[in-house]
Design a protein around this motif. Structure first.
Motif, PDB file in Angstrom:
ATOM      1  N   PHE B 180      -2.412   8.563   0.518  1.00 47.41           N
ATOM      2  CA  PHE B 180      -1.362   7.910   1.324  1.00 47.41           C
ATOM      3  C   PHE B 180      -1.846   7.516   2.714  1.00 47.41           C
ATOM      4  O   PHE B 180      -1.133   6.839   3.446  1.00 47.41           O
ATOM      5  N   ARG B 181      -3.041   7.969   3.079  1.00 51.11           N
ATOM      6  CA  ARG B 181      -3.521   7.727   4.443  1.00 51.11           C
ATOM      7  C   ARG B 181      -3.701   6.243   4.749  1.00 51.11           C
ATOM      8  O   ARG B 181      -3.360   5.784   5.824  1.00 51.11           O
ATOM      9  N   ARG B 182      -4.213   5.494   3.797  1.00 50.52           N
ATOM     10  CA  ARG B 182      -4.504   4.076   4.014  1.00 50.52           C
ATOM     11  C   ARG B 182      -4.680   3.402   2.650  1.00 50.52           C
ATOM     12  O   ARG B 182      -4.706   4.094   1.631  1.00 50.52           O
ATOM     13  N   PRO B 183      -4.823   2.071   2.592  1.00 49.09           N
ATOM     14  CA  PRO B 183      -5.013   1.402   1.285  1.00 49.09           C
ATOM     15  C   PRO B 183      -6.279   1.917   0.602  1.00 49.09           C
ATOM     16  O   PRO B 183      -7.308   2.099   1.242  1.00 49.09           O
ATOM     17  N   ARG B 184      -6.178   2.139  -0.687  1.00 43.82           N
ATOM     18  CA  ARG B 184      -7.312   2.638  -1.465  1.00 43.82           C
ATOM     19  C   ARG B 184      -7.605   1.703  -2.649  1.00 43.82           C
ATOM     20  O   ARG B 184      -6.781   0.881  -3.018  1.00 43.82           O
ATOM     21  N   PHE B 185      -8.792   1.869  -3.202  1.00 43.26           N
ATOM     22  CA  PHE B 185      -9.234   1.111  -4.393  1.00 43.26           C
ATOM     23  C   PHE B 185      -9.168  -0.410  -4.169  1.00 43.26           C
ATOM     24  O   PHE B 185      -8.643  -1.159  -4.996  1.00 43.26           O
ATOM     25  N   MET B 186      -9.697  -0.844  -3.032  1.00 44.84           N
ATOM     26  CA  MET B 186      -9.597  -2.268  -2.672  1.00 44.84           C
ATOM     27  C   MET B 186     -10.300  -3.180  -3.683  1.00 44.84           C
ATOM     28  O   MET B 186      -9.718  -4.151  -4.179  1.00 44.84           O
ATOM     29  N   PHE B 187     -11.570  -2.898  -3.972  1.00 47.38           N
ATOM     30  CA  PHE B 187     -12.318  -3.781  -4.879  1.00 47.38           C
ATOM     31  C   PHE B 187     -11.746  -3.718  -6.292  1.00 47.38           C
ATOM     32  O   PHE B 187     -11.738  -4.707  -7.013  1.00 47.38           O
ATOM     33  N   SER B 188     -11.272  -2.526  -6.658  1.00 44.19           N
ATOM     34  CA  SER B 188     -10.659  -2.403  -7.982  1.00 44.19           C
ATOM     35  C   SER B 188      -9.427  -3.297  -8.087  1.00 44.19           C
ATOM     36  O   SER B 188      -9.235  -4.008  -9.071  1.00 44.19           O
ATOM     37  N   HIS B 189      -8.625  -3.302  -7.042  1.00 43.40           N
ATOM     38  CA  HIS B 189      -7.440  -4.168  -7.048  1.00 43.40           C
ATOM     39  C   HIS B 189      -7.846  -5.641  -7.057  1.00 43.40           C
ATOM     40  O   HIS B 189      -7.250  -6.435  -7.782  1.00 43.40           O
ATOM     41  N   GLY B 196      -6.536   2.594  -9.322  1.00 48.57           N
ATOM     42  CA  GLY B 196      -5.478   3.268  -8.570  1.00 48.57           C
ATOM     43  C   GLY B 196      -4.477   3.920  -9.497  1.00 48.57           C
ATOM     44  O   GLY B 196      -4.126   5.107  -9.356  1.00 48.57           O
ATOM     45  N   ARG B 197      -4.018   3.159 -10.474  1.00 54.44           N
ATOM     46  CA  ARG B 197      -3.019   3.685 -11.395  1.00 54.44           C
ATOM     47  C   ARG B 197      -3.606   4.844 -12.214  1.00 54.44           C
ATOM     48  O   ARG B 197      -2.937   5.867 -12.433  1.00 54.44           O
ATOM     49  N   ALA B 198      -4.845   4.692 -12.608  1.00 56.55           N
ATOM     50  CA  ALA B 198      -5.491   5.762 -13.381  1.00 56.55           C
ATOM     51  C   ALA B 198      -5.629   7.025 -12.530  1.00 56.55           C
ATOM     52  O   ALA B 198      -5.427   8.149 -13.025  1.00 56.55           O
ATOM     53  N   TRP B 199      -5.954   6.811 -11.274  1.00 56.84           N
ATOM     54  CA  TRP B 199      -6.091   7.971 -10.384  1.00 56.84           C
ATOM     55  C   TRP B 199      -4.757   8.703 -10.252  1.00 56.84           C
ATOM     56  O   TRP B 199      -4.696   9.928 -10.343  1.00 56.84           O
ATOM     57  N   ILE B 200      -3.685   7.958 -10.069  1.00 56.19           N
ATOM     58  CA  ILE B 200      -2.349   8.563  -9.923  1.00 56.19           C
ATOM     59  C   ILE B 200      -1.965   9.334 -11.176  1.00 56.19           C
ATOM     60  O   ILE B 200      -1.521  10.475 -11.130  1.00 56.19           O
ATOM     61  N   ARG B 201      -2.174   8.666 -12.329  1.00 58.97           N
ATOM     62  CA  ARG B 201      -1.781   9.332 -13.581  1.00 58.97           C
ATOM     63  C   ARG B 201      -2.585  10.620 -13.767  1.00 58.97           C
ATOM     64  O   ARG B 201      -2.040  11.667 -14.152  1.00 58.97           O
ATOM     65  N   ARG B 202      -3.870  10.528 -13.506  1.00 59.99           N
ATOM     66  CA  ARG B 202      -4.725  11.692 -13.709  1.00 59.99           C
ATOM     67  C   ARG B 202      -4.313  12.855 -12.799  1.00 59.99           C
ATOM     68  O   ARG B 202      -4.123  13.989 -13.254  1.00 59.99           O
ATOM     69  N   GLU B 203      -4.134  12.515 -11.525  1.00 61.38           N
ATOM     70  CA  GLU B 203      -3.845  13.586 -10.561  1.00 61.38           C
ATOM     71  C   GLU B 203      -2.469  14.204 -10.804  1.00 61.38           C
ATOM     72  O   GLU B 203      -2.307  15.426 -10.771  1.00 61.38           O
ATOM     73  N   ARG B 220       7.954  14.170  -9.247  1.00 61.13           N
ATOM     74  CA  ARG B 220       8.222  12.860  -9.828  1.00 61.13           C
ATOM     75  C   ARG B 220       8.514  11.827  -8.723  1.00 61.13           C
ATOM     76  O   ARG B 220       8.098  10.682  -8.792  1.00 61.13           O
ATOM     77  N   GLN B 221       9.246  12.290  -7.694  1.00 59.97           N
ATOM     78  CA  GLN B 221       9.529  11.367  -6.568  1.00 59.97           C
ATOM     79  C   GLN B 221       8.228  10.963  -5.860  1.00 59.97           C
ATOM     80  O   GLN B 221       8.039   9.810  -5.470  1.00 59.97           O
ATOM     81  N   LEU B 222       7.347  11.950  -5.727  1.00 58.69           N
ATOM     82  CA  LEU B 222       6.052  11.620  -5.102  1.00 58.69           C
ATOM     83  C   LEU B 222       5.253  10.636  -5.954  1.00 58.69           C
ATOM     84  O   LEU B 222       4.598   9.716  -5.433  1.00 58.69           O
ATOM     85  N   GLU B 223       5.323  10.816  -7.259  1.00 57.49           N
ATOM     86  CA  GLU B 223       4.580   9.895  -8.134  1.00 57.49           C
ATOM     87  C   GLU B 223       5.140   8.477  -8.037  1.00 57.49           C
ATOM     88  O   GLU B 223       4.387   7.508  -8.021  1.00 57.49           O
ATOM     89  N   ASP B 224       6.484   8.386  -7.938  1.00 55.98           N
ATOM     90  CA  ASP B 224       7.087   7.055  -7.777  1.00 55.98           C
ATOM     91  C   ASP B 224       6.603   6.402  -6.482  1.00 55.98           C
ATOM     92  O   ASP B 224       6.275   5.205  -6.452  1.00 55.98           O
ATOM     93  N   LEU B 225       6.577   7.219  -5.430  1.00 58.82           N
ATOM     94  CA  LEU B 225       6.083   6.668  -4.151  1.00 58.82           C
ATOM     95  C   LEU B 225       4.617   6.243  -4.263  1.00 58.82           C
ATOM     96  O   LEU B 225       4.202   5.206  -3.724  1.00 58.82           O
ATOM     97  N   ALA B 226       3.818   7.040  -4.980  1.00 57.49           N
ATOM     98  CA  ALA B 226       2.391   6.700  -5.146  1.00 57.49           C
ATOM     99  C   ALA B 226       2.242   5.389  -5.906  1.00 57.49           C
ATOM    100  O   ALA B 226       1.372   4.553  -5.581  1.00 57.49           O
ATOM    101  N   GLN B 227       3.100   5.203  -6.904  1.00 60.97           N
ATOM    102  CA  GLN B 227       3.019   3.931  -7.654  1.00 60.97           C
ATOM    103  C   GLN B 227       3.368   2.751  -6.760  1.00 60.97           C
ATOM    104  O   GLN B 227       2.737   1.681  -6.835  1.00 60.97           O
ATOM    105  N   ILE B 228       4.408   2.928  -5.928  1.00 61.12           N
ATOM    106  CA  ILE B 228       4.781   1.848  -4.999  1.00 61.12           C
ATOM    107  C   ILE B 228       3.639   1.585  -4.037  1.00 61.12           C
ATOM    108  O   ILE B 228       3.265   0.429  -3.788  1.00 61.12           O
ATOM    109  N   LYS B 229       3.055   2.663  -3.531  1.00 64.44           N
ATOM    110  CA  LYS B 229       1.947   2.490  -2.575  1.00 64.44           C
ATOM    111  C   LYS B 229       0.750   1.814  -3.255  1.00 64.44           C
ATOM    112  O   LYS B 229       0.065   0.987  -2.654  1.00 64.44           O
ATOM    113  N   ASN B 230       0.559   2.129  -4.525  1.00 67.41           N
ATOM    114  CA  ASN B 230      -0.559   1.499  -5.252  1.00 67.41           C
ATOM    115  C   ASN B 230      -0.348   0.000  -5.366  1.00 67.41           C
ATOM    116  O   ASN B 230      -1.289  -0.793  -5.239  1.00 67.41           O
ATOM    117  N   ARG B 231       0.896  -0.412  -5.568  1.00 70.84           N
ATOM    118  CA  ARG B 231       1.181  -1.850  -5.655  1.00 70.84           C
ATOM    119  C   ARG B 231       1.040  -2.518  -4.287  1.00 70.84           C
ATOM    120  O   ARG B 231       0.615  -3.674  -4.186  1.00 70.84           O
TER     121      ARG B 231
END
Lengths: 674, 272
Positions: B180-189, B196-203, B220-231
Motif C-alpha cells: 500500500f506504500r506506493r504503486p507496485r508491479f509497474m512493468f507487469s501492469h 499484482g493480482r497474483a501477489w494479492i491472491r497468494r498473500e 476480506r475488506q483489506l483484500e477488496d482494498l488491495a484489489q482496488i489499489k492494484n487497479r
C-alpha cells in the motif's frame, strides 16, 4: 476516495492544474498531498492549510470544503492559520521536466554545432573536414584533396570563411557553386550548354538551333552533387533523364534504340587506305611464306584497345613490303632543262665559277697531257637535254614547265644566283610563294655548296657529279638534276612538300597569282600525289578535304590535307565504346569477325581517288544492332544509355591534376563522368 | 467517433496525395536535372512546423482550434508523411556522411521512433484503461493511494480492537504495508501481466489460514482494498507511460528543429 461516487464534487475534490510547473512533494512520495499545493515559484504552499481572511475586525478561516472546511480553532489573533505543517519539497511536474529536457537538448545541439563550427578555411582539413558542422559529408575521391589546398572549401563555396555578414548576404542571394568547376574541368563547348553542344543554324553546329534545349542553361551541380562520401558516384545518370530531354524516347537499347547507320561505325573513310580485302585475298598470300597467314591482332594492337584497336606502326606492319616504294621516289627541285640557247653570260659564269686550285691543277695536267681539247664545253649541252624544268622549280620561278622560251630567262637569272648565294636563291623564291609552306623544312639538309657546284657545272655546260655518294636519303645531284630522296617512312621533308603542295593551288588562287603559277601549283600537287610522287605517300595516306565544319559541300571546303597518322574516330563525340571487354571475351582477337565482317564487293580503294572522306565504301559490312543486343539486352548485360554514350563533349582538364594521382590511388571508384 | 474516423481517413488521403505530389515533383525535377531536394526539403520543413503546432495547440487550449482528437490524428499522419518525405529528400540514403547530418538523421530517427511508439501507446492504452473499469485522474493517484492506505490502516486498527488480536496488524506491517506504500508491479501492469493480482491472491490466501472469523471479515475488506489499489496501480502505470514517452519525443523534436534551421542556413549559404 475512489470508491465514493461523488468524489468529484466541489466539496471533496480540488481542481487539478496539470500546467502548474510543480507538484506537491508529499504527493510525489505517495503521501497525502496538501490541499493548497506548491507555489508557482516551486516553494511549498502547504505550510498552513489556509490563508485567513479579515472580515471587519475578525479573521475568518478559508480552508476549502475539499480539505475539510473551516477549522474548529480558527485563525490565530495575528491572522495566521492555526494549522501549520512542516514544508515539503515540491518537484517539477512532467510538463516542467519536459521543458527542462528540451532546453537541455537544445543547448546540446547548439553546443555541438558551435563546437565544430569554424569559419576559418584551414580548420578541419582533409579527412577531419567531415567533422565540421558545415560539412554535409566527405568529398568524392577525385575531389578529396580540395580541403588540403590553399583555398580549401572556398575553392567551390565563395562565401566560406567570410564571416557572418557574408553568410547573411549569401542567404538571400544565389550561389554559383558550379561556376568554379570549370577552373579545373574543360569541355569541347560551353560548360553551361546541354551536352556542351552548340545550338545554331550554322553548319557544324552540334544540334539544331530550334532544339527545345537550345535555350536551356545547365549547371554542373544539376547532376554532380558532392559530399556523399569518398566512394560515392557523383555523376549518376539514368535513362529516364536522357529521355526527359530527347524528343525520341528510348525505353531500352534492345527495344527501340534507333537503328545503326548503313555504314556504322564507319562514317568516315580511314586515314590510311589499307584495303583489307586485297591484302587478305591477294597480297598476303603472294608475299607470305606458304602456310603463314595474318589475323586481325597481328596488325592491330589489342593491348591498346579502347574506342578503337589501333594498328601498329608502319615499321611493324608495313615496312617489309612498302619501304622500298617510299625511298625510290625522288623529287627534283632544279635541273638542266632543254634550252635552245645558252642564257648565261660566259664572263659572269667565269667570274662566279672561277676554277678552284684543284680545278686549276686538273686543267694544268690536262694541258700537259694533250687532253685539254676534251674539256671544251659541249656546244649542244642544253639542247641535248630533253627534260623540262621540274614542277617544283617551275612553280618556284613562276613559269610554265613545258615552255622553254618562258623559263629561259628565269633559269638564266636563277643559276648565277645559285652559284653566288647557294640555298638562299631558291629559299627566298619558295618563301615568297603564296600558301602555307614550311620552307625551312622543305629544304632541310640542302647543302648550298651542292647547289653552287651544280649551277656552275651546268652553266659551264658539264654534268655535275656529287662529290660523294649519298646513302640513306637526302639531297643529291645525279648529273643533270638536284633531287631529294626520302630517308624512309614519315620523312619530314617529304611531309613538308606535301603539306605545301596540297593547298598551293588554292593559296595561289586566293592570292590572285598569275595563271601560270596556279597551273604549276596544280601540277606540283598532281606530281606528288601520282604514283611517281615523292615517297609515294598518298598511295596509303588519304588526301582529304578540310571543311569549316558542317557539310562537305563545296562552299565549305577550305583546303586539303594529307592524313599522316592513324586517326581515331572523332565524329561521334558522345559515343564511347570499349573494345577491351569484347576482344578478350573468348581470348584475344577471337571475336573480331563477330562484328567486323569484310565486304568483299566493296570498292574500298576507289574512294581514295577523291577527297571527300564521307564518300567511301567501307571494307567492312556495317555492325548491326542485333550483334550488340545478343548480349546487351534485358536480363543479360547492361544496356543503359551511359554504357555507350557520354554526356559531356570532350571532357578534359584545364590544369595538371597532379595531386589527383594520390587520391585516385586510394580509390579508383566513384568518379565516373566529368 | 465516426467524425474522427472520417477525419482520419481524410488526413490519410491528404497525406498520400501530398506524398504522391511531392514524390512526383521530385522525380520530374530530377529528370530535368533540377535539384529535387529543394522542394522536398522545404516540404519537410513545413511538415515539421505543422507537427510542432500540435504542441502549441495544447498550450492554447482556450482558443477553439479544433478538437484535440483531430489534432492528434493529424499529428500522427503528418509524422508518417514526414518519414516518407524524409527518405525522398535524402534520396533513400539512410545514414549520411557528414557529422552534423548524422546528428540530424539520428535525431530524426529517434523522434520518428518515439512518435511511432507514442502513437502505438495511444492506440492501445486507452482501451486497456477502459477495460480496467476504473476512471481516475492520473495526477490524483497519489491522493487516492494515500486514502486507500489510510482506510486500510483504519481497518487493521478496528480489527485489532474487535478481535483482540494483533495477527492482522502484524500481517499488515510485515507484508501489506509494502504494497500500500506506493504503486507496485509497474512493468507487469504496462505489459498486461497479472503479477499484482497474483501477489494479492497468494498473500491473502496464505493469511486466511491464520485468522478467526472476526478477523476474516476485516481481511476480506483489506483484500477488496488491495484489489482496488492494484487497479489504480495499473492506471498509474499505463497512464504514466502515455505521459513519460513525451519526455523523449518533445525534446528530441526541439533538437531536430534546431538542426533543421542550421541545415537550411547552410544550404542557402553554400549551395542555393
Amino acid at each position: 476516495m475512489i470508491t465514493d461516487s461523488d468524489r468529484f464534487s466541489y466539496q471533496k475534490s480540488a481542481y487539478e492544474r496539470p500546467t502548474f510547473p510543480y507538484v506537491c512533494g508529499r504527493a510525489c512520495a505517495f503521501g497525502k498531498p496538501c490541499s493548497r499545493g506548491p507555489n508557482f515559484d516551486g516553494s511549498c504552499g502547504g505550510t498552513t492549510e489556509c490563508r485567513p481572511f479579515r472580515n471587519g475586525d475578525r479573521w475568518e478561516c478559508r480552508r476549502p470544503p475539499s480539505a475539510g472546511g473551516p477549522c474548529k480553532d480558527g485563525p490565530l489573533p495575528d491572522g495566521s492559520c492555526c494549522q501549520s505543517h512542516p514544508p515539503c519539497k515540491p518537484r517539477p511536474s512532467l510538463r516542467r521536466r519536459r521543458q527542462q529536457i528540451s532546453w537541455l537538448v537544445a543547448t546540446f545541439v547548439i553546443a555541438i554545432i558551435g563546437a565544430f563550427l569554424h569559419f576559418s578555411p584551414d580548420s578541419f582539413v582533409g579527412e577531419k573536414a567531415v567533422l565540421s558542422s558545415i560539412s554535409p559529408g566527405t568529398l568524392s575521391g577525385a575531389h578529396s584533396n580540395f580541403a588540403l589546398e590553399e583555398k580549401g572549401c572556398a575553392a567551390c563555396h565563395e562565401n566560406h570563411g567570410k564571416g557572418v555578414v557574408a553568410w547573411a548576404n549569401a542567404f538571400v542571394t544565389n550561389q554559383s557553386v558550379g561556376e568554379s568547376c570549370v577552373d579545373c574541368h574543360s569541355f569541347g563547348g560551353s560548360p553551361t550548354s546541354p551536352h556542351n553542344a552548340t545550338f545554331t543554324a550554322a553548319a557544324g553546329a552540334t544540334f539544331a538551333a530550334d532544339s527545345p534545349s537550345a535555350n536551356v542553361k545547365t549547371d554542373c551541380v544539376m547532376c554532380h552533387t558532392e559530399h556523399k562520401g569518398q566512394e560515392a558516384n557523383i555523376a549518376p545518370m539514368r535513362d529516364a533523364q536522357c529521355n526527359s530531354c530527347h524528343v525520341q524516347s528510348i525505353k531500352s537499347f534492345g527495344k527501340d534504340h534507333p537503328a545503326f547507320g548503313d555504314r556504322f561505325p564507319h562514317d568516315m573513310r580511314p586515314a590510311i587506305a589499307f584495303d583489307h580485302t586485297s591484302h587478305f585475298s591477294k597480297h598476303f598470300p603472294e608475299k607470305l611464306p606458304a602456310g603463314e597467314t595474318r589475323g586481325c591482332v597481328d596488325c592491330h594492337q589489342i593491348e591498346k584497345a579502347g574506342l578503337t584497336v589501333p594498328p601498329g606502326s608502319f615499321d611493324q606492319n608495313c615496312a617489309s613490303c612498302h619501304l622500298s616504294g617510299i625511298v625510290d621516289r625522288r623529287l627534283a627541285i632544279i635541273n638542266v632543262p632543254y634550252m635552245e640557247e645558252d642564257p648565261f653570260d660566259p664572263d659572269a659564269v667565269a667570274e662566279l665559277c672561277a676554277p678552284t686550285p684543284e680545278e686549276v691543277e686538273l686543267l694544268r695536267e690536262a694541258a700537259e697531257s694533250g687532253e685539254l681539247e676534251e674539256l671544251e664545253p659541249d656546244e649542244y649541252f642544253y639542247e641535248d637535254n630533253g627534260d623540262n624544268v621540274p614542277a617544283a622549280l617551275a612553280l618556284t620561278l613562276g613559269v610554265a614547265n613545258d615552255d622553254p622560251d618562258g623559263y629561259l630567262d628565269a633559269i638564266g637569272a636563277l643559276y648565277p644566283e645559285l652559284a653566288e648565294s647557294g640555298v638562299d636563291a631558291i629559299f627566298d623564291r619558295i618563301d615568297a610563294l603564296p600558301g602555307d609552306h614550311r620552307t625551312g623544312m622543305m629544304l632541310a639538309g640542302l647543302d648550298g655548296e651542292l647547289l653552287r657546284q651544280a649551277a656552275c657545272a651546268w652553266m659551264q655546260k658539264i654534268e655535275h657529279e656529287s662529290p660523294s655518294e649519298v646513302r640513306g636519303g637526302g639531297w643529291s645531284s645525279n648529273g643533270l638534276a638536284v633531287t631529294y630522296q626520302p630517308s624512309g617512312h614519315a620523312d619530314p621533308v617529304a611531309r613538308a612538300w606535301f603539306d605545301f603542295a596540297m593547298n598551293a593551288e588554292q593559296a595561289a588562287k586566293a592570292a590572285e597569282a598569275d595563271d601560270v603559277v596556279i597551273e604549276q601549283a596544280a601540277a606540283l600537287s598532281d606530281l606528288l600525289t601520282s604514283e611517281f610522287g615523292l615517297g609515294n605517300c598518298t598511295k596509303c595516306h588519304a588526301v582529304t578535304q578540310v571543311t569549316d565544319g558542317g557539310s562537305e559541300a563545296a562552299e565549305n571546303i577550305t583546303g586539303l590535307k594529307v592524313e599522316w597518322g592513324y586517326q581515331s574516330v572523332t565524329d561521334r563525340p558522345y559515343v564511347e565504346y570499349d573494345h577491351r571487354p569484347h576482344v578478350n571475351l573468348l581470348g584475344p582477337g577471337t571475336l573480331c569477325t563477330t562484328c567486323h565482317k569484310q565486304d568483299l564487293q566493296a570498292e574500298f580503294a576507289a574512294s581514295y581517288k577523291q577527297h571527300d572522306a564521307t564518300k567511301f565504301a567501307p571494307g567492312f559490312l556495317p555492325v548491326s544492332q542485333e550483334t550488340c543486343t545478343q548480349c546487351h539486352t534485358a536480363g543479360k548485360v547492361r544496356q543503359d544509355c551511359q554504357l555507350c554514350h557520354e554526356y559531356h563533349l570532350e571532357p578534359g582538364f584545364n590544369r595538371t591534376m597532379g595531386f589527383q594521382h594520390q587520391a585516385q590511388g586510394k580509390s579508383e571508384t566513384g568518379r565516373e563522368g566529368g | 467517433m465516426r467524425s474522427l474516423h472520417r477525419a482520419l481517413i481524410i488526413f490519410w488521403l491528404a497525406a498520400i496525395a501530398g506524398f504522391i505530389l511531392v514524390a512526383w515533383n521530385a522525380w520530374q525535377t530530377w529528370l530535368h536535372n533540377g535539384e529535387p531536394a529543394i522542394v522536398t526539403g522545404y516540404t519537410l520543413a513545413g511538415i515539421f512546423v505543422f507537427l510542432t503546432l500540435f504542441n502549441m495547440r495544447k498550450r492554447l487550449s482556450m482558443i477553439p482550434l479544433g478538437r484535440g482528437a483531430y489534432w492528434t490524428a493529424a499529428h500522427g499522419v503528418a509524422g508518417i508523411f514526414a518519414i516518407a518525405v524524409f527518405f525522398v529528400h535524402t534520396n533513400g540514403v539512410f545514414w549520411p556522411d557528414g557529422a552534423y547530418e548524422q546528428l540530424f538523421a539520428a535525431l530524426f530517427y529517434l523522434v520518428s521512433l518515439s512518435g511511432i511508439l507514442g502513437y502505438w501507446l495511444q492506440r492501445i492504452m486507452p482501451k486497456r484503461l477502459t477495460d480496467n473499469g476504473m476512471e481516475i485522474i492520473w495526477e490524483r493517484i497519489p491522493n487516492e493511494l494515500s486514502d486507500i492506505r489510510d482506510k486500510a490502516e483504519s481497518i487493521v486498527e478496528e480489527a485489532a480492537d474487535k478481535a483482540a488480536s494483533d495477527t492482522l496488524a502484524q500481517y499488515y506491517i510485515e507484508t501489506l504495508a509494502w504494497f500500500f506504500r506506493r504503486p507496485r508491479f509497474m512493468f507487469s501492469h504496462f505489459f498486461g501481466a497479472q503479477s499484482g493480482r497474483a501477489w494479492i491472491r497468494r498473500e491473502f490466501t496464505a493469511m486466511r489460514r491464520y485468522v478467526d472469523e472476526t478477523e476474516e471479515t476485516y481481511l476480506r475488506q483489506l483484500e477488496d482494498l488491495a484489489q482496488i489499489k492494484n487497479r489504480i496501480d495499473f492506471a498509474y502505470a499505463v497512464n504514466g507511460f502515455l505521459k513519460i514517452w513525451l519526455l523523449f519525443h518533445v525534446p528530441l523534436a526541439v533538437g531536430i528543429f534546431l538542426v533543421m534551421i542550421w541545415h537550411i542556413i547552410l544550404v542557402h549559404v553554400y549551395l542555393l
